[in-house]
Write an enzyme that holds these catalytic residues in place. Structure first.
Site, PDB file in Angstrom:
ATOM      1  N   HIS A   1       7.740   4.912 -15.060  1.00  0.00           N
ATOM      2  CA  HIS A   1       6.291   4.741 -15.002  1.00  0.00           C
ATOM      3  C   HIS A   1       5.956   3.351 -14.482  1.00  0.00           C
ATOM      4  O   HIS A   1       6.753   2.425 -14.608  1.00  0.00           O
ATOM      5  CB  HIS A   1       5.676   4.930 -16.392  1.00  0.00           C
ATOM      6  CG  HIS A   1       5.944   6.275 -16.965  1.00  0.00           C
ATOM      7  ND1 HIS A   1       5.152   7.367 -16.695  1.00  0.00           N
ATOM      8  CD2 HIS A   1       6.938   6.730 -17.762  1.00  0.00           C
ATOM      9  CE1 HIS A   1       5.648   8.424 -17.318  1.00  0.00           C
ATOM     10  NE2 HIS A   1       6.733   8.059 -17.966  1.00  0.00           N
TER      11      HIS A   1
ATOM     12  N   VAL B   1       3.838  -0.300 -14.325  1.00  0.00           N
ATOM     13  CA  VAL B   1       3.429  -1.264 -15.352  1.00  0.00           C
ATOM     14  C   VAL B   1       2.052  -0.919 -15.922  1.00  0.00           C
ATOM     15  O   VAL B   1       1.789  -1.167 -17.096  1.00  0.00           O
ATOM     16  CB  VAL B   1       3.449  -2.717 -14.827  1.00  0.00           C
ATOM     17  CG1 VAL B   1       4.857  -3.172 -14.559  1.00  0.00           C
ATOM     18  CG2 VAL B   1       2.584  -2.888 -13.613  1.00  0.00           C
TER      19      VAL B   1
ATOM     20  N   CYS C   1      10.055   0.961 -16.796  1.00  0.00           N
ATOM     21  CA  CYS C   1       8.784   0.423 -16.333  1.00  0.00           C
ATOM     22  C   CYS C   1       9.035  -0.343 -15.038  1.00  0.00           C
ATOM     23  O   CYS C   1       9.855  -1.259 -14.994  1.00  0.00           O
ATOM     24  CB  CYS C   1       8.220  -0.492 -17.415  1.00  0.00           C
ATOM     25  SG  CYS C   1       6.491  -0.860 -17.208  1.00  0.00           S
ATOM     26  N   CYS C   2       8.328   0.051 -13.984  1.00  0.00           N
ATOM     27  CA  CYS C   2       8.583  -0.523 -12.670  1.00  0.00           C
ATOM     28  C   CYS C   2       7.274  -0.737 -11.921  1.00  0.00           C
ATOM     29  O   CYS C   2       6.202  -0.494 -12.443  1.00  0.00           O
ATOM     30  CB  CYS C   2       9.496   0.399 -11.875  1.00  0.00           C
ATOM     31  SG  CYS C   2       8.771   2.012 -11.574  1.00  0.00           S
ATOM     32  N   ALA C   3       7.410  -1.165 -10.690  1.00  0.00           N
ATOM     33  CA  ALA C   3       6.226  -1.381  -9.861  1.00  0.00           C
ATOM     34  C   ALA C   3       5.697  -0.061  -9.310  1.00  0.00           C
ATOM     35  O   ALA C   3       4.564   0.016  -8.882  1.00  0.00           O
ATOM     36  CB  ALA C   3       6.540  -2.335  -8.712  1.00  0.00           C
TER      37      ALA C   3
END
Length: 102
Positions: free
Chosen positions: A36, A38, A6-8
């Site tokens: 993907h 957040v 989960c990333c920006a």
């Protein structure tokens, strides 16, 4: 095992996914790994076993961990050095440990 990072929404997370996939192949591990944003957390956590949160969105980690654990899923924060140096093997190992400990 299904893992999502989960990333920006940055490019570096996709590069880390590639390194993790290579490490999984070398260890003969069957797993699906994806990255993907957040905004996609709620959808992804329902179909994945483990969520790893990128350092740049660690402000969301406590909320994500609480939600993941309520669903019986693993959730961890990726070490900043492992993330920055694209250490796919180390991050994969973290995911495996989270998967085993749920």
């Amino acid at each position: 095992m299904k893992i999502f990072l989960c990333c920006a929404a940055g490019m570096s997370t996709s590069m880390l996914v590639t390194k993790m996939e290579k490490a999984a192949q070398e260890q003969n591990l069957e797993c699906e790994i994806s990255a993907h944003s957040v905004a996609e957390f709620d959808d992804c956590i329902t179909v994945c076993d483990v969520c790893l949160v990128a350092p740049q969105v660690k402000f969301k980690f406590d909320d994500f961990k609480r939600e993941a654990e309520a669903l019986g899923k693993g959730c961890g924060l990726i070490d900043m050095m492992n993330y920055g140096m694209l250490k796919g093997d180390a991050v994969l190992e973290q995911a495996i440990e989270l998967y085993r400990s749920r």
